[in-house]
Design an enzyme around this catalytic site. Structure first.
Site, PDB file in Angstrom:
ATOM      1  N   THR A   1      56.082  38.452  27.024  1.00 51.81           N
ATOM      2  CA  THR A   1      54.728  38.999  27.115  1.00 51.81           C
ATOM      3  C   THR A   1      53.814  37.826  26.787  1.00 51.81           C
ATOM      4  OG1 THR A   1      54.659  39.646  24.780  1.00 51.81           O
ATOM      5  CG2 THR A   1      55.434  41.318  26.323  1.00 51.81           C
ATOM      6  N   HIS A   2      52.675  37.764  27.428  1.00 48.27           N
ATOM      7  CA  HIS A   2      51.768  36.614  27.263  1.00 48.27           C
ATOM      8  C   HIS A   2      52.470  35.301  27.622  1.00 48.27           C
ATOM      9  CE1 HIS A   2      49.246  39.417  24.856  1.00 48.27           C
ATOM     10  NE2 HIS A   2      50.427  39.820  24.395  1.00 48.27           N
TER      11      HIS A   2
ATOM     12  N   SER B   1      59.101  16.691  49.279  1.00 48.99           N
ATOM     13  CA  SER B   1      57.810  16.023  49.225  1.00 48.99           C
ATOM     14  C   SER B   1      57.870  14.787  50.098  1.00 48.99           C
ATOM     15  CB  SER B   1      57.498  15.633  47.775  1.00 48.99           C
ATOM     16  OG  SER B   1      56.572  14.565  47.745  1.00 48.99           O
TER      17      SER B   1
ATOM     18  N   GLU C   1      54.933  30.119  46.882  1.00 50.92           N
ATOM     19  CA  GLU C   1      53.531  29.696  46.762  1.00 50.92           C
ATOM     20  C   GLU C   1      52.696  30.239  47.915  1.00 50.92           C
ATOM     21  OE1 GLU C   1      53.239  25.340  45.630  1.00 50.92           O
ATOM     22  OE2 GLU C   1      55.395  25.611  45.798  1.00 50.92           O
TER      23      GLU C   1
ATOM     24  N   TYR D   1      30.567  57.272  65.583  1.00 52.36           N
ATOM     25  CA  TYR D   1      31.095  55.973  65.986  1.00 52.36           C
ATOM     26  C   TYR D   1      29.977  54.950  66.024  1.00 52.36           C
ATOM     27  CZ  TYR D   1      33.154  52.121  68.514  1.00 52.36           C
ATOM     28  OH  TYR D   1      33.583  50.862  68.846  1.00 52.36           O
TER      29      TYR D   1
ATOM     30  N   LYS E   1      39.984  45.983  63.602  1.00 52.85           N
ATOM     31  CA  LYS E   1      41.315  45.625  64.109  1.00 52.85           C
ATOM     32  C   LYS E   1      41.857  44.302  63.612  1.00 52.85           C
ATOM     33  CE  LYS E   1      40.224  48.383  67.955  1.00 52.85           C
ATOM     34  NZ  LYS E   1      38.866  48.498  67.341  1.00 52.85           N
TER      35      LYS E   1
ATOM     36  N   SER F   1      36.715  42.639  72.908  1.00 52.60           N
ATOM     37  CA  SER F   1      37.743  42.805  71.879  1.00 52.60           C
ATOM     38  C   SER F   1      39.133  42.665  72.472  1.00 52.60           C
ATOM     39  CB  SER F   1      37.596  44.168  71.196  1.00 52.60           C
ATOM     40  OG  SER F   1      37.673  45.207  72.159  1.00 52.60           O
TER      41      SER F   1
ATOM     42  N   GLN G   1      34.702  48.261  65.719  1.00 52.46           N
ATOM     43  CA  GLN G   1      35.592  47.364  66.461  1.00 52.46           C
ATOM     44  C   GLN G   1      36.139  46.267  65.546  1.00 52.46           C
ATOM     45  OE1 GLN G   1      34.698  46.434  70.637  1.00 52.46           O
ATOM     46  NE2 GLN G   1      34.489  44.301  70.008  1.00 52.46           N
TER      47      GLN G   1
ATOM     48  N   LYS H   1      61.611  15.852  44.697  1.00 53.89           N
ATOM     49  CA  LYS H   1      60.999  17.185  44.661  1.00 53.89           C
ATOM     50  C   LYS H   1      61.731  18.220  45.507  1.00 53.89           C
ATOM     51  CE  LYS H   1      57.590  18.354  43.048  1.00 53.89           C
ATOM     52  NZ  LYS H   1      56.190  18.076  43.457  1.00 53.89           N
TER      53      LYS H   1
ATOM     54  N   ASN I   1      35.919  56.458  72.190  1.00 56.65           N
ATOM     55  CA  ASN I   1      35.854  56.655  70.739  1.00 56.65           C
ATOM     56  C   ASN I   1      37.055  57.446  70.213  1.00 56.65           C
ATOM     57  OD1 ASN I   1      33.466  55.364  71.113  1.00 56.65           O
ATOM     58  ND2 ASN I   1      32.143  57.109  70.602  1.00 56.65           N
TER      59      ASN I   1
ATOM     60  N   ASN J   1      60.401  22.020  46.368  1.00 54.82           N
ATOM     61  CA  ASN J   1      59.263  22.899  46.083  1.00 54.82           C
ATOM     62  C   ASN J   1      59.463  24.332  46.565  1.00 54.82           C
ATOM     63  OD1 ASN J   1      57.900  20.631  45.063  1.00 54.82           O
ATOM     64  ND2 ASN J   1      57.154  20.096  47.115  1.00 54.82           N
TER      65      ASN J   1
HETATM   66  N1  ARG Z   1      36.576  48.362  71.678  1.00 58.44           N
HETATM   67  C1  ARG Z   1      35.981  49.474  71.035  1.00 58.44           C
HETATM   68  C2  ARG Z   1      36.391  49.537  69.557  1.00 58.44           C
HETATM   69  O1  ARG Z   1      37.374  48.958  69.255  1.00 58.44           O
HETATM   70  C3  ARG Z   1      36.414  50.731  71.689  1.00 58.44           C
HETATM   71  C4  ARG Z   1      35.448  51.866  71.514  1.00 58.44           C
HETATM   72  C5  ARG Z   1      34.179  51.529  72.197  1.00 58.44           C
HETATM   73  N2  ARG Z   1      33.279  52.647  72.203  1.00 58.44           N
HETATM   74  C6  ARG Z   1      32.020  52.502  72.505  1.00 58.44           C
HETATM   75  N3  ARG Z   1      31.290  53.560  72.427  1.00 58.44           N
HETATM   76  N4  ARG Z   1      31.470  51.340  72.809  1.00 58.44           N
HETATM   77  O2  ARG Z   1      35.759  50.135  68.746  1.00 58.44           O
END
Ligand code: ARG
Length: 456
Positions: free
Chosen positions: A152-153, A274, A287, A314, A322, A20, A319, A280, A107, A282
């Site tokens: 409206t509408h 364009s 958009e 956990y 993110k 990650s 993961q 044009k 964790n 735009n």
């Molecule tokens: N990279 C992991 C995550 O974002 C960190 C936590 C990992 N924990 C584990 N028990 N493997 O979740």
């Protein structure tokens, strides 16, 4: 990190699949901040000496400076941002570094990092929302007494001021900001000290560490703390809703910029041409914002779907929280910035809004209200004016072109004062109830928001 129990190295494919660090490196500043606070906690409980703690702190700050400068070499084999930083630290400072992970798990570490990250992100977003609102206020003020049809509408309804229309968005963005502040309170709780899931037998002063990190409180259930991502879901919802509001404004801007409406002009700097059609201009910014809102909604759905089937506590699925989070934050920040700029170069075309607003039909409701003021029950008044509208459509005449006799043939309640109702200035001034667009109300609301938005 876990070589004690394993006899085989991790397969390359598994490494590639599970790493990650290619995206969670972005947590480094928060990870380091968390580790420094944790080290202070360890010192306080006697696990680290003052010298060890200082060595750790210095080592981490050096690593941070290298990452800031783009000189740090990330290693995918070390999986994530946490292990990259910790193992580099230990390689450099030795024994003290190897003590840092005492009474901590990745964790509770990652949960802490994301909360710190989200907290900063909220603060940045709040600033960008304010800037956006200020830009809208100035645009509204530039077009303060431009009257236009309200719809409206997407059918012409009643007259409003251009400024009133933009002020509607200021209200929406103000609620968005409130929601972020509210989410910030809930997310500003420290998970660190929850360990992998059940805390630790090594007792750390969590309140002290929380204070170091600016958290308002500490989590009260270790299992909840390591597995909960509701604060991310909440933030993604708040961001998606900001996107929805920007997308609605985008739709208005796109319509207004069309030849059919012609209500606004956008600056050249915030439009594109364009490659084929030379004439044009735009409204791409609007958009794109409308389009990118799809991503924001998608990111929320992604996270909710990740969470819905997770057993306690956990799970590695987490993961996956993110990338949608980072994407939503990046997308909304840029959208807010570019929209702020575009709105600052946006001007109302008063001649075009005035022509559209001069459609006498916009005052049909005012005529019904007039009859109500002359003791006609509203339902009856509505029908009378409906017939009057049909008469106008059939004869090609408009309200001001009808004679008093014409009016009276529809209702004896009409007298010569009816023509005053058809004056736009009077019609706008009459809309003076709270929240309605009388010139006085609109000016007061502009002033209200200006005051609020000028205090940081
Ligand atoms: N990279 C992991 C995550 O974002 C960190 C936590 C990992 N924990 C584990 N028990 N493997 O979740």
């Amino acid at each position: 990190m876990w070589k004690g129990r394993f006899q085989q190295p991790t397969s390359n494919l598994v490494q590639r699949y599970g790493e990650s660090v290619s995206f969670d490196w972005r947590l480094y500043a928060h990870d380091i901040r968390g580790s420094i606070a944790h080290a202070k906690g360890l010192e306080k409980m006697g696990i680290l000496t003052q010298v060890e703690r200082e060595t750790i702190e210095h080592g981490l700050m050096t690593i941070k400076a290298e990452i800031d400068a783009g000189q740090f070499v990330w290693n995918q084999e070390l999986e994530d941002v946490h292990m990259n930083i910790e193992s580099t630290l230990t390689k450099r400072i030795g024994a003290a570094g190897a003590k840092l992970h005492t009474a901590r798990s990745r964790n509770d570490q990652v949960a802490t990092d994301i909360r710190l990250y989200c907290r900063d992100a909220v603060d940045t977003m709040l600033g960008l929302i304010s800037a956006m609102q200020r830009s809208l206020i100035e645009c509204a003020a530039r077009g303060e007494n431009a009257v236009m049809p309200g719809y409206t509408h997407l059918q012409r309804g009643q007259p409003v001021f251009f400024a009133h229309h933009l002020l509607a968005y200021i209200e929406m963005f103000a609620r968005d900001a409130d929601r972020l502040k509210d989410a910030r309170q809930r997310l500003n709780v420290m998970p660190l000290g929850s360990g992998a899931l059940a805390g630790s037998t090594l007792i750390i002063d969590r309140e002290f560490v929380a204070q170091e990190l600016g958290f308002d409180s500490v989590s009260q259930n270790s299992m909840d703390a390591v597995s909960d991502r509701d604060f991310v879901a909440e933030l993604l919802f708040d961001i998606a809703l900001i996107g929805v509001h920007l997308s609605r404004l985008s739709e208005d801007v796109i319509l207004w910029a069309s030849a059919e409406f012609g209500f606004i002009t956008l600056s050249d700097a915030h439009t594109t041409g364009s490659s084929l059609m030379p004439q044009k201009k735009n409204p791409d910014v609007a958009e794109l914002t409308r389009g990118k809102t799809g991503r924001l909604i998608g990111n929320l759905m992604t996270l909710l779907t990740i969470l819905k089937g997770l057993p306690m506590t956990y799970n590695r699925d987490l993961q996956e929280d993110k990338e949608p989070l980072f994407d939503s934050i990046d997308t909304i920040n840029l959208a807010l910035e570019v929209f702020t700029e575009m709105v600052s170069g946006m001007d109302v075309n008063r001649d075009r809004t005035a022509v559209a607003a001069s459609d006498p039909m916009l005052l049909a409701t005012d005529l019904a209200d007039y009859l109500v003021n002359h003791a006609v029950p509203f339902r009856q008044a509505h029908e009378v004016i409906g017939k009057l509208v049909a008469h106008c459509l059939a004869t090609g005449k408009s309200f001001p072109e009808l004679s008093l006799a014409d009016y009276q043939s529809f209702s004896p309640a009409f007298d010569e004062t009816v023509f005053a109702v058809l004056q736009m200035d009077a019609a706008m001034a009459a809309r003076k109830g709270i929240g309605a667009p009388s010139p006085k109300n609109v000016a007061a609301r502009l002033e209200h928001w200006r005051k609020i938005l000028s205090t940081p």
